[in-house]
Motif scaffolding. Structure first.
Motif, PDB file in Angstrom:
ATOM      1  N   TYR A  33      33.006  43.499  36.119  1.00  0.00           N
ATOM      2  CA  TYR A  33      33.328  44.601  37.034  1.00  0.00           C
ATOM      3  C   TYR A  33      32.112  45.506  37.212  1.00  0.00           C
ATOM      4  CZ  TYR A  33      38.267  43.354  36.448  1.00  0.00           C
ATOM      5  OH  TYR A  33      39.471  42.696  36.429  1.00  0.00           O
ATOM      6  N   GLU A  60      36.736  50.804  43.836  1.00  0.00           N
ATOM      7  CA  GLU A  60      37.862  50.495  42.962  1.00  0.00           C
ATOM      8  C   GLU A  60      38.955  49.746  43.711  1.00  0.00           C
ATOM      9  OE1 GLU A  60      36.285  53.494  43.018  1.00  0.00           O
ATOM     10  OE2 GLU A  60      35.255  53.060  41.121  1.00  0.00           O
ATOM     11  N   LEU A  63      37.794  46.224  43.931  1.00  0.00           N
ATOM     12  CA  LEU A  63      37.906  45.553  42.641  1.00  0.00           C
ATOM     13  C   LEU A  63      39.356  45.183  42.330  1.00  0.00           C
ATOM     14  CD1 LEU A  63      35.402  47.581  40.420  1.00  0.00           C
ATOM     15  CD2 LEU A  63      35.062  45.321  41.455  1.00  0.00           C
ATOM     16  N   GLU A 119      36.507  43.922  29.526  1.00  0.00           N
ATOM     17  CA  GLU A 119      36.205  45.007  30.463  1.00  0.00           C
ATOM     18  C   GLU A 119      37.444  45.617  31.106  1.00  0.00           C
ATOM     19  OE1 GLU A 119      33.018  44.479  33.399  1.00  0.00           O
ATOM     20  OE2 GLU A 119      32.719  42.510  32.507  1.00  0.00           O
ATOM     21  N   THR A 120      38.528  44.858  31.146  1.00  0.00           N
ATOM     22  CA  THR A 120      39.688  45.247  31.935  1.00  0.00           C
ATOM     23  C   THR A 120      40.312  46.554  31.467  1.00  0.00           C
ATOM     24  OG1 THR A 120      40.098  42.942  32.467  1.00  0.00           O
ATOM     25  CG2 THR A 120      41.917  44.448  32.815  1.00  0.00           C
ATOM     26  N   GLN A 123      39.220  49.657  33.372  1.00  0.00           N
ATOM     27  CA  GLN A 123      39.295  49.648  34.828  1.00  0.00           C
ATOM     28  C   GLN A 123      40.431  50.539  35.335  1.00  0.00           C
ATOM     29  OE1 GLN A 123      36.751  48.214  36.526  1.00  0.00           O
ATOM     30  NE2 GLN A 123      36.078  47.975  34.400  1.00  0.00           N
ATOM     31  N   VAL A 127      43.737  47.668  38.915  1.00  0.00           N
ATOM     32  CA  VAL A 127      43.133  46.450  38.362  1.00  0.00           C
ATOM     33  C   VAL A 127      43.946  45.991  37.162  1.00  0.00           C
ATOM     34  CG1 VAL A 127      41.095  45.495  37.214  1.00  0.00           C
ATOM     35  CG2 VAL A 127      40.812  47.005  39.193  1.00  0.00           C
TER      36      VAL A 127
END
Length: 197
Positions: A33, A60, A63, A119-120, A123, A127
């Motif tokens: 991301y 965002e 994404l 990474e999630t 977010q 996401v």
């Protein structure tokens, strides 16, 4: 005539939007991301940076759509693998395909959970919502392939299977030794196959 022109413009805008989302879905799996910039996405899609805001309110928002697209592609692939498997072999085929050397090498088109898992959590809620829906659907798909589907333990087995498979794929991609990568995949597959009986 004006309505036909308006419809053609709307269809062209929708097609362009879909192209941007497809490029972004590959890019987030390839670069994460944080490594996915608007300018790079638009360039790869063959568009100018300025055209971005005709399609998205923010980075965002893009994404979130990219995550949803990556998850949908992954889900469609898994569903097809299960459907094409010989009778009684869907679970093994799903796991073997997921933990294959080819999947390790297909970062851009592979599982978004393994590519983006760490990474999630950082977010935007949109996401995380798309990823959560995908995780729940994948757990359900795995549970439906188990011989004890519908019984209390099947859901928990599916939770363990998904967690193990995603973790093994992440580690197999992370190491710089091909032999270790293969061992991680193969050990996970043997373990998962044994608990799926």
């Amino acid at each position: 005539m004006p309505r036909t022109t308006a419809n053609a413009r709307a269809a062209a805008k929708d097609a362009t939007h879909e192209r941007i989302v497809s490029v972004a879905a590959r890019a987030i799996r390839r670069s994460g991301y944080g490594g996915t910039g608007v300018a790079d996405i638009m360039k790869e899609a063959g568009l100018t940076h300025g055209a971005f805001y005709a399609h998205f309110a923010s980075r965002e928002a893009m994404l979130a759509e990219a995550a949803a697209k990556a998850c949908a592609e992954s889900a469609a692939g898994a569903t097809q693998v299960a459907a094409d498997a010989p009778p009684g072999m869907a679970l093994h085929t799903l796991l073997a395909t997921y933990l294959s050397k080819g999947h390790v090498e297909q970062l851009e088109a592979g599982c978004p959970l393994a590519a983006l898992g760490s990474e999630t959590s950082r977010q935007a809620p949109e996401v995380r919502r798309a990823v959560t829906r995908h995780i729940k659907a994948t757990i359900d798909l795995l549970a439906r392939q188990l011989p004890d589907w519908g019984q209390q333990g099947a859901h928990e087995k599916a939770l363990v299977m998904l967690s193990t498979a995603v973790g093994a794929l992440m580690l197999a991609r992370a190491v710089d030794e091909p032999g270790l990568s293969d061992s991680l995949r193969e050990a996970a597959l043997r373990h998962l196959t044994s608990i799926g009986r």
